[in-house]
Write a protein that holds these residues in place. Structure first.
Motif, mmCIF file in Angstrom:
data_model
loop_
_atom_site.group_PDB
_atom_site.id
_atom_site.type_symbol
_atom_site.label_atom_id
_atom_site.label_comp_id
_atom_site.label_asym_id
_atom_site.label_seq_id
_atom_site.Cartn_x
_atom_site.Cartn_y
_atom_site.Cartn_z
ATOM 1 N N LEU A 56 12.706 18.536 -24.258
ATOM 2 C CA LEU A 56 14.308 18.132 -24.654
ATOM 3 C C LEU A 56 14.231 16.511 -25.069
ATOM 4 O O LEU A 56 14.779 16.122 -26.028
ATOM 5 N N GLN A 57 13.340 15.727 -24.180
ATOM 6 C CA GLN A 57 13.244 14.474 -24.613
ATOM 7 C C GLN A 57 12.769 14.101 -25.937
ATOM 8 O O GLN A 57 13.137 13.196 -26.534
ATOM 9 N N HIS A 58 11.804 14.963 -26.327
ATOM 10 C CA HIS A 58 11.329 14.701 -27.609
ATOM 11 C C HIS A 58 12.401 14.927 -28.724
ATOM 12 O O HIS A 58 12.617 14.095 -29.657
ATOM 13 N N VAL A 59 13.277 15.970 -28.398
ATOM 14 C CA VAL A 59 14.305 16.399 -29.653
ATOM 15 C C VAL A 59 15.483 15.429 -29.277
ATOM 16 O O VAL A 59 15.601 14.821 -30.594
ATOM 17 N N LEU A 60 15.664 14.688 -28.430
ATOM 18 C CA LEU A 60 16.788 13.669 -28.298
ATOM 19 C C LEU A 60 16.414 12.309 -28.428
ATOM 20 O O LEU A 60 17.260 11.668 -29.517
ATOM 21 N N VAL A 61 15.214 12.102 -28.079
ATOM 22 C CA VAL A 61 14.787 10.581 -28.245
ATOM 23 C C VAL A 61 14.160 10.368 -29.620
ATOM 24 O O VAL A 61 14.355 9.222 -30.275
ATOM 25 N N THR A 62 13.576 11.201 -30.219
ATOM 26 C CA THR A 62 12.900 11.137 -31.604
ATOM 27 C C THR A 62 14.077 11.426 -32.673
ATOM 28 O O THR A 62 14.741 12.590 -32.586
ATOM 29 N N ALA A 63 14.253 10.596 -33.491
ATOM 30 C CA ALA A 63 15.123 10.652 -34.824
ATOM 31 C C ALA A 63 14.808 12.191 -35.435
ATOM 32 O O ALA A 63 15.943 12.915 -35.681
ATOM 33 N N THR A 64 13.798 12.415 -35.605
ATOM 34 C CA THR A 64 13.384 13.940 -36.359
ATOM 35 C C THR A 64 13.159 14.886 -35.435
ATOM 36 O O THR A 64 12.413 15.760 -35.950
ATOM 37 N N GLY A 65 13.158 14.797 -34.181
ATOM 38 C CA GLY A 65 12.795 15.830 -33.079
ATOM 39 C C GLY A 65 13.286 17.203 -33.488
ATOM 40 O O GLY A 65 12.550 18.052 -33.115
ATOM 41 N N TYR A 66 14.399 17.297 -33.820
ATOM 42 C CA TYR A 66 14.982 18.499 -34.254
ATOM 43 C C TYR A 66 14.299 19.295 -35.269
ATOM 44 O O TYR A 66 14.670 20.520 -35.410
ATOM 45 N N GLN A 67 13.581 18.675 -36.052
ATOM 46 C CA GLN A 67 12.635 19.382 -37.068
ATOM 47 C C GLN A 67 11.535 20.027 -36.558
ATOM 48 O O GLN A 67 10.726 20.904 -37.314
ATOM 49 N N ASN A 68 11.245 20.025 -35.029
ATOM 50 C CA ASN A 68 10.215 20.789 -34.566
ATOM 51 C C ASN A 68 10.507 22.308 -34.491
ATOM 52 O O ASN A 68 11.393 22.425 -33.225
#
Length: 488
Positions: A141-153
């Motif tokens: 979840l931290q990756h998805v929220l903190v990283t601008a393109t995290g939702y692309q994973n």
């Protein structure tokens, strides 16, 4: 201690089990006993014990059915079943439904001890697996929220349950500021609306699913110690597109920073769907503040500082503005001491790193006190009076002879004393003060240059242009244009 409940329709068996071994020494705490499995089931749903020891042959509920319902209410509970001599089918059904072990009646102390040791290891393994799973989910979840393109994973989004093309999901990013960690984590473990969470230093960052009524219901069920009546809680608007997750996370962090800076003790902050227009409130421009401070004495500056920070605290303006305002005050103080304010660089650092508005105003209060000390010791009383007259009457015709008469001093002596202590002649000091005021008025933009000349004490425009260009290097008109280009 591992919370444990005992269930058997025979009272003497319950009593005998409690006295059979030293439960506390083995790490178990018998929190309740029941003869009615229905009551036991209700207790499990409400308090979530970790170990159940139960008879399999009770009249109120069939043993296998009872275990199935317990397992549904508390999936990770460890279960040990008790059986009579002819209850093999019940034992087999209990084991098939997830019982960890079984004990025959009458229960042997050594067999009970061995079963409890086995249960303790099982619960420890379950807790470890749960902790590892929770940590992995937090990192995802931290990756998805903190990283601008995290939702692309795609893989992470699927693991979090956020890749569902056939279902519309409404999400919100939530921050709970500095809650009781254990209390909050226990609550989140029982919250189906929570997609996941992670810790950002002392703050919990959550991702919630559900409509606004669902979110309001979720808030109402929070324990008092961690809800918005006791802690600041920030909620983003609904996130309809995964690509928006990072932006809303950033907005929530910013709102949290504001809450910390202005030392909010509690309250719910709901970020609006669209950015609100700047409030039409008396928040002054920094150039205007600098101009006002130029004509104030230190006591007036202190009063103005407290008034302005009281205003911006009520309106909770940006932290950046609050700090910049502090630097404007500090520069005015430094100018008042002729750039000899002790600890100036230290004050600058403290203002730039101020975590709270009270800390910032405390720093400025200390700087003002320092400036008063410098002001009181740098100049003699006579020179300080001359300085005060210049700073308050620069827009009027000011002559050293008139001031000397007012102070009952010889004008030549006063002029020599003034230069000795300030390093400038009276005329130079007055010209510097007037031109600095003129520069401030020029930066504001709208006022006619001729009127500015009069405002700072020059009745002759040509002489004003000459003095200004000599001191600044360019004409007033060119200076104004340069400042406009810098702002643009």
């Amino acid at each position: 201690m591992i919370p444990t409940i005992l269930v058997d329709d025979e009272y003497m068996i319950l009593r005998g089990l409690q006295k059979l071994i030293d439960w506390q020494e083995l790490g178990f705490d018998i929190v309740s006993t029941f003869q009615d499995p229905n009551q036991a089931l209700q207790f499990v749903r409400q308090t979530h014990p970790q170990l159940l020891i139960t008879d399999m042959n009770m009249p109120e509920i069939d043993g296998p059915d009872f275990i199935a319902q317990v397992r549904s209410a508390q999936p990770d509970i460890a279960i040990i079943v008790l059986s009579g001599y002819g209850d093999f089918e019940y034992v087999r059904a209990g084991l098939q439904n997830g019982a960890l072990d079984y004990l025959r009646k009458p229960v042997d102390p050594d067999e009970l001890t061995a079963a409890l040791t086995k249960a303790r290891k099982e619960l420890s393994d379950v807790a470890k697996r749960r902790e590892e799973s929770a940590l992995a989910q937090q990192q995802q979840l931290q990756h998805v929220l903190v990283t601008a393109t995290g939702y692309q994973n795609t893989e992470i989004m699927q693991d979090l349950g956020l890749q569902s093309p056939d279902e519309h999901i409404e999400l919100r990013v939530v921050a709970i500021l500095n809650p009781d960690r254990k209390l909050l984590e226990a609550f989140l473990a029982r919250s189906p609306a929570v997609v996941g969470y992670f810790w950002e230093q002392q703050d919990a960052i959550l991702l919630l699913s559900g409509t606004w009524p669902n979110v309001r219901h979720w808030l109402s069920t929070m324990p008092a110690g961690i809800g918005p009546t006791r802690r600041p809680v920030v909620i983003s608007p609904p996130v309809m597109v995964p690509a928006e997750l990072h932006r809303q996370y950033t907005a929530v962090l910013h709102a949290g920073q504001i809450a910390y800076f202005y030392q909010a003790a509690d309250g719910l902050v709901v970020i609006p769907q669209t950015a609100a227009a700047p409030p039409k409130l008396p928040i002054p421009a920094l150039d205007w503040v600098a101009d006002q401070l130029a004509t104030m004495d230190l006591n007036q500056m202190e009063d103005e500082m407290l008034t302005l920070y009281e205003q911006i605290t009520k309106q909770q303006v940006s932290v950046a503005y609050a700090r910049q305002l502090g630097l404007v005050f500090l520069m005015a103080l430094n100018s008042r001491t002729h750039h000899a304010l002790p600890h100036y660089e230290e004050y600058v650092s403290q203002i730039n790193n101020a975590d709270t508005v009270s800390g910032l105003t405390k720093t400025l209060g200390a700087a003002i006190l320092t400036a008063k000390t410098v002001q009181n010791t740098n100049y003699s009383a006579s020179v300080q009076q001359v300085v005060d007259i210049i700073q308050h009457h620069y827009h009027e015709p000011v002559q050293i002879t008139d001031i000397a008469d007012e102070l009952h001093l010889n004008a030549v002596y006063l002029g020599q004393l003034f230069k000795k202590e300030t390093g400038q002649t009276f005329s130079q000091y007055l010209a510097d003060w007037r031109i600095n005021r003129a520069k401030s008025l020029l930066r504001q933009g709208g006022l006619d240059i001729g009127l500015i000349a009069e405002e700072v004490g020059y009745q002759n425009n040509g002489y004003f242009y000459k003095v200004f260009k000599k001191q600044v290097g360019v004409s007033p008109r060119v200076y104004r244009e340069q400042e406009r280009q810098i702002k643009a």
